[in-house]
Motif scaffolding. Sequence first.
Motif, PDB file in Angstrom:
ATOM      1  N   ILE A  76       0.806  -1.161  -0.083  1.00 50.88           N
ATOM      2  CA  ILE A  76       0.092   0.023  -0.170  1.00 50.88           C
ATOM      3  C   ILE A  76       0.951   1.239   0.010  1.00 50.88           C
ATOM      4  O   ILE A  76       1.836   1.307   0.941  1.00 50.88           O
ATOM      5  CB  ILE A  76      -0.837  -0.025   1.094  1.00 50.88           C
ATOM      6  N   ILE A  77       0.775   1.984  -1.079  1.00 55.88           N
ATOM      7  CA  ILE A  77       1.371   3.431  -1.221  1.00 55.88           C
ATOM      8  C   ILE A  77       0.157   4.425  -0.691  1.00 55.88           C
ATOM      9  O   ILE A  77      -0.665   4.564  -1.372  1.00 55.88           O
ATOM     10  CB  ILE A  77       1.935   3.529  -2.566  1.00 55.88           C
ATOM     11  N   THR A  78       0.919   5.045   0.128  1.00 62.13           N
ATOM     12  CA  THR A  78      -0.096   6.282   0.546  1.00 62.13           C
ATOM     13  C   THR A  78       0.485   7.630   0.193  1.00 62.13           C
ATOM     14  O   THR A  78       1.834   8.051   0.649  1.00 62.13           O
ATOM     15  CB  THR A  78      -0.101   6.178   2.469  1.00 62.13           C
ATOM     16  N   PHE A  79      -0.452   8.593  -0.154  1.00 63.87           N
ATOM     17  CA  PHE A  79       0.013   9.534  -0.773  1.00 63.87           C
ATOM     18  C   PHE A  79      -0.323  10.818   0.532  1.00 63.87           C
ATOM     19  O   PHE A  79      -1.316  10.368   1.333  1.00 63.87           O
ATOM     20  CB  PHE A  79      -0.757  10.095  -1.968  1.00 63.87           C
ATOM     21  N   GLU A  81      -1.996  13.277   2.725  1.00 67.96           N
ATOM     22  CA  GLU A  81      -3.549  13.491   3.018  1.00 67.96           C
ATOM     23  C   GLU A  81      -4.171  14.992   2.639  1.00 67.96           C
ATOM     24  O   GLU A  81      -5.078  15.126   2.360  1.00 67.96           O
ATOM     25  CB  GLU A  81      -3.739  13.289   4.733  1.00 67.96           C
ATOM     26  N   ASN A  82      -3.186  15.857   2.804  1.00 68.68           N
ATOM     27  CA  ASN A  82      -3.307  17.106   2.429  1.00 68.68           C
ATOM     28  C   ASN A  82      -3.799  17.575   1.094  1.00 68.68           C
ATOM     29  O   ASN A  82      -4.253  18.754   0.572  1.00 68.68           O
ATOM     30  CB  ASN A  82      -2.501  18.224   3.297  1.00 68.68           C
ATOM     31  N   LEU A  83      -3.415  16.508   0.054  1.00 66.37           N
ATOM     32  CA  LEU A  83      -3.519  16.587  -1.235  1.00 66.37           C
ATOM     33  C   LEU A  83      -4.702  16.102  -1.772  1.00 66.37           C
ATOM     34  O   LEU A  83      -5.232  15.202  -1.445  1.00 66.37           O
ATOM     35  CB  LEU A  83      -2.426  16.109  -1.982  1.00 66.37           C
ATOM     36  N   ASP A  84      -5.463  16.550  -2.743  1.00 64.33           N
ATOM     37  CA  ASP A  84      -6.682  16.176  -3.319  1.00 64.33           C
ATOM     38  C   ASP A  84      -6.260  14.893  -4.190  1.00 64.33           C
ATOM     39  O   ASP A  84      -5.470  15.279  -5.190  1.00 64.33           O
ATOM     40  CB  ASP A  84      -7.550  17.174  -4.181  1.00 64.33           C
ATOM     41  N   SER A  85      -6.867  13.800  -4.099  1.00 66.46           N
ATOM     42  CA  SER A  85      -6.238  12.555  -4.775  1.00 66.46           C
ATOM     43  C   SER A  85      -6.788  12.598  -6.158  1.00 66.46           C
ATOM     44  O   SER A  85      -6.244  12.117  -6.964  1.00 66.46           O
ATOM     45  CB  SER A  85      -6.903  11.304  -3.990  1.00 66.46           C
ATOM     46  N   ASP A  87      -6.641  14.827  -8.174  1.00 65.91           N
ATOM     47  CA  ASP A  87      -5.382  15.619  -9.072  1.00 65.91           C
ATOM     48  C   ASP A  87      -4.181  15.093  -9.167  1.00 65.91           C
ATOM     49  O   ASP A  87      -3.066  15.590  -9.827  1.00 65.91           O
ATOM     50  CB  ASP A  87      -5.457  17.162  -8.351  1.00 65.91           C
ATOM     51  N   ILE A  88      -4.000  13.897  -8.570  1.00 69.89           N
ATOM     52  CA  ILE A  88      -2.800  13.292  -8.500  1.00 69.89           C
ATOM     53  C   ILE A  88      -2.568  12.195  -9.907  1.00 69.89           C
ATOM     54  O   ILE A  88      -3.544  11.545 -10.020  1.00 69.89           O
ATOM     55  CB  ILE A  88      -2.608  12.550  -7.330  1.00 69.89           C
ATOM     56  N   THR A  89      -1.786  12.329 -10.672  1.00 70.44           N
ATOM     57  CA  THR A  89      -1.221  11.674 -11.765  1.00 70.44           C
ATOM     58  C   THR A  89       0.073  11.161 -11.760  1.00 70.44           C
ATOM     59  O   THR A  89       1.036  11.597 -11.064  1.00 70.44           O
ATOM     60  CB  THR A  89      -1.575  12.458 -12.969  1.00 70.44           C
ATOM     61  N   GLY A  90       0.516  10.148 -12.658  1.00 75.45           N
ATOM     62  CA  GLY A  90       1.769   9.815 -12.711  1.00 75.45           C
ATOM     63  C   GLY A  90       1.749   8.092 -12.889  1.00 75.45           C
ATOM     64  O   GLY A  90       1.021   7.387 -13.120  1.00 75.45           O
ATOM     65  N   LYS A  91       2.771   7.375 -12.510  1.00 76.85           N
ATOM     66  CA  LYS A  91       3.231   6.165 -12.433  1.00 76.85           C
ATOM     67  C   LYS A  91       4.138   5.762 -11.203  1.00 76.85           C
ATOM     68  O   LYS A  91       4.724   6.636 -10.750  1.00 76.85           O
ATOM     69  CB  LYS A  91       3.613   5.495 -13.848  1.00 76.85           C
ATOM     70  N   VAL A  92       3.809   4.272 -10.852  1.00 79.34           N
ATOM     71  CA  VAL A  92       4.470   3.667 -10.024  1.00 79.34           C
ATOM     72  C   VAL A  92       5.367   2.310 -10.714  1.00 79.34           C
ATOM     73  O   VAL A  92       4.868   1.867 -11.493  1.00 79.34           O
ATOM     74  CB  VAL A  92       3.433   2.896  -8.838  1.00 79.34           C
ATOM     75  N   PHE A 104       8.084  -3.716 -13.497  1.00 76.62           N
ATOM     76  CA  PHE A 104       6.733  -3.453 -14.066  1.00 76.62           C
ATOM     77  C   PHE A 104       6.492  -1.927 -13.606  1.00 76.62           C
ATOM     78  O   PHE A 104       6.931  -1.338 -12.640  1.00 76.62           O
ATOM     79  CB  PHE A 104       5.743  -4.420 -13.563  1.00 76.62           C
ATOM     80  N   ASP A 105       5.472  -1.231 -14.363  1.00 77.10           N
ATOM     81  CA  ASP A 105       5.057   0.073 -14.261  1.00 77.10           C
ATOM     82  C   ASP A 105       3.589  -0.088 -14.026  1.00 77.10           C
ATOM     83  O   ASP A 105       3.131  -0.908 -14.959  1.00 77.10           O
ATOM     84  CB  ASP A 105       5.380   0.884 -15.171  1.00 77.10           C
ATOM     85  N   MET A 106       3.006   0.762 -13.235  1.00 80.35           N
ATOM     86  CA  MET A 106       1.517   0.976 -12.914  1.00 80.35           C
ATOM     87  C   MET A 106       1.133   2.387 -12.921  1.00 80.35           C
ATOM     88  O   MET A 106       1.847   3.131 -12.402  1.00 80.35           O
ATOM     89  CB  MET A 106       0.985   0.167 -11.905  1.00 80.35           C
ATOM     90  N   PRO A 107       0.167   2.616 -13.881  1.00 85.76           N
ATOM     91  CA  PRO A 107      -0.233   4.061 -13.739  1.00 85.76           C
ATOM     92  C   PRO A 107      -0.996   4.110 -12.182  1.00 85.76           C
ATOM     93  O   PRO A 107      -1.445   3.272 -11.664  1.00 85.76           O
ATOM     94  CB  PRO A 107      -1.430   4.062 -14.628  1.00 85.76           C
ATOM     95  N   ILE A 108      -0.842   5.610 -11.647  1.00 84.87           N
ATOM     96  CA  ILE A 108      -1.343   5.662 -10.516  1.00 84.87           C
ATOM     97  C   ILE A 108      -3.064   5.667 -10.307  1.00 84.87           C
ATOM     98  O   ILE A 108      -3.528   6.330 -11.068  1.00 84.87           O
ATOM     99  CB  ILE A 108      -0.799   7.118  -9.792  1.00 84.87           C
ATOM    100  N   SER A 109      -3.530   4.882  -9.624  1.00 89.13           N
ATOM    101  CA  SER A 109      -5.069   4.774  -9.299  1.00 89.13           C
ATOM    102  C   SER A 109      -5.150   4.904  -7.978  1.00 89.13           C
ATOM    103  O   SER A 109      -4.948   3.997  -7.313  1.00 89.13           O
ATOM    104  CB  SER A 109      -5.225   3.350  -9.876  1.00 89.13           C
ATOM    105  N   ILE A 110      -5.771   5.905  -7.238  1.00 90.45           N
ATOM    106  CA  ILE A 110      -5.781   6.090  -5.976  1.00 90.45           C
ATOM    107  C   ILE A 110      -7.278   6.179  -5.449  1.00 90.45           C
ATOM    108  O   ILE A 110      -8.222   6.559  -6.014  1.00 90.45           O
ATOM    109  CB  ILE A 110      -5.205   7.665  -5.543  1.00 90.45           C
ATOM    110  N   SER A 111      -7.587   5.635  -4.182  1.00 86.60           N
ATOM    111  CA  SER A 111      -8.728   5.828  -3.518  1.00 86.60           C
ATOM    112  C   SER A 111      -8.302   5.784  -2.089  1.00 86.60           C
ATOM    113  O   SER A 111      -7.827   5.199  -1.538  1.00 86.60           O
ATOM    114  CB  SER A 111      -9.729   4.613  -3.871  1.00 86.60           C
ATOM    115  N   ASN A 112      -8.912   6.963  -1.505  1.00 86.75           N
ATOM    116  CA  ASN A 112      -8.579   7.229  -0.146  1.00 86.75           C
ATOM    117  C   ASN A 112      -7.143   7.863   0.256  1.00 86.75           C
ATOM    118  O   ASN A 112      -6.756   7.310   1.139  1.00 86.75           O
ATOM    119  CB  ASN A 112      -8.927   6.117   1.122  1.00 86.75           C
ATOM    120  N   ASN A 113      -6.475   8.318  -0.722  1.00 85.79           N
ATOM    121  CA  ASN A 113      -5.014   8.715  -0.744  1.00 85.79           C
ATOM    122  C   ASN A 113      -4.371   7.445  -0.783  1.00 85.79           C
ATOM    123  O   ASN A 113      -3.224   7.663  -0.449  1.00 85.79           O
ATOM    124  CB  ASN A 113      -4.966   9.481   0.222  1.00 85.79           C
ATOM    125  N   GLN A 114      -4.755   6.401  -0.997  1.00 84.02           N
ATOM    126  CA  GLN A 114      -3.880   5.305  -1.119  1.00 84.02           C
ATOM    127  C   GLN A 114      -3.931   4.434  -2.514  1.00 84.02           C
ATOM    128  O   GLN A 114      -4.953   4.289  -3.103  1.00 84.02           O
ATOM    129  CB  GLN A 114      -4.244   4.071   0.048  1.00 84.02           C
TER     130      GLN A 114
END
Length: 148
Positions: A76-79, A81-85, A87-92, A104-114
């Motif tokens: 679990i990667i946690t972004f 908390e003070n940022l709106d999830s 508006d976050i884009t990118g890849k892991v 492997f690479d994965m596009p960022i897909s966030i729910s509840n900042n995780q």
Amino acid sequence: MKINWGTGIVIAFICFISFIMYFIIKMNTDSKYDHDLVIEEYYQAELGFQDEIDKEENSNKLTENISWKKTEDGLIITFPENLDSQDITGKVSLYRTSNKKLDFDMPISISNNQMLIPNNKLLDGRWNLKVDWQYKETSYLYKKEIMY
């Protein structure tokens, strides 16, 4: 037949050279001993290192940075908390230094900042975690060596 010392030295050299050649051929042909580069386009990637440094500096300026933890479901990667999830884009990216076939690479897909990376994608051992992400036109980079 009696072997003098000169013939013995020649035989010893031939045996030693044969021994060394056997290991050279074995190491070059056996796939078990493959040694891969961390990235294929190393010199091309070197040109982007200043961008990475700038992104890491942006990441260090955050009041709260990315964190990670291992759970039964996966990584679990946690972004922050003070940022709106939304508006976050990118890849892991996850790199396995011992075997590039596991990278492997994965596009960022966030729910509840995780973000969850499932267990079935990760083997136990050392991984290089790289999160290259953007928030409101500012780029950030989080890099960490993790033991999973």
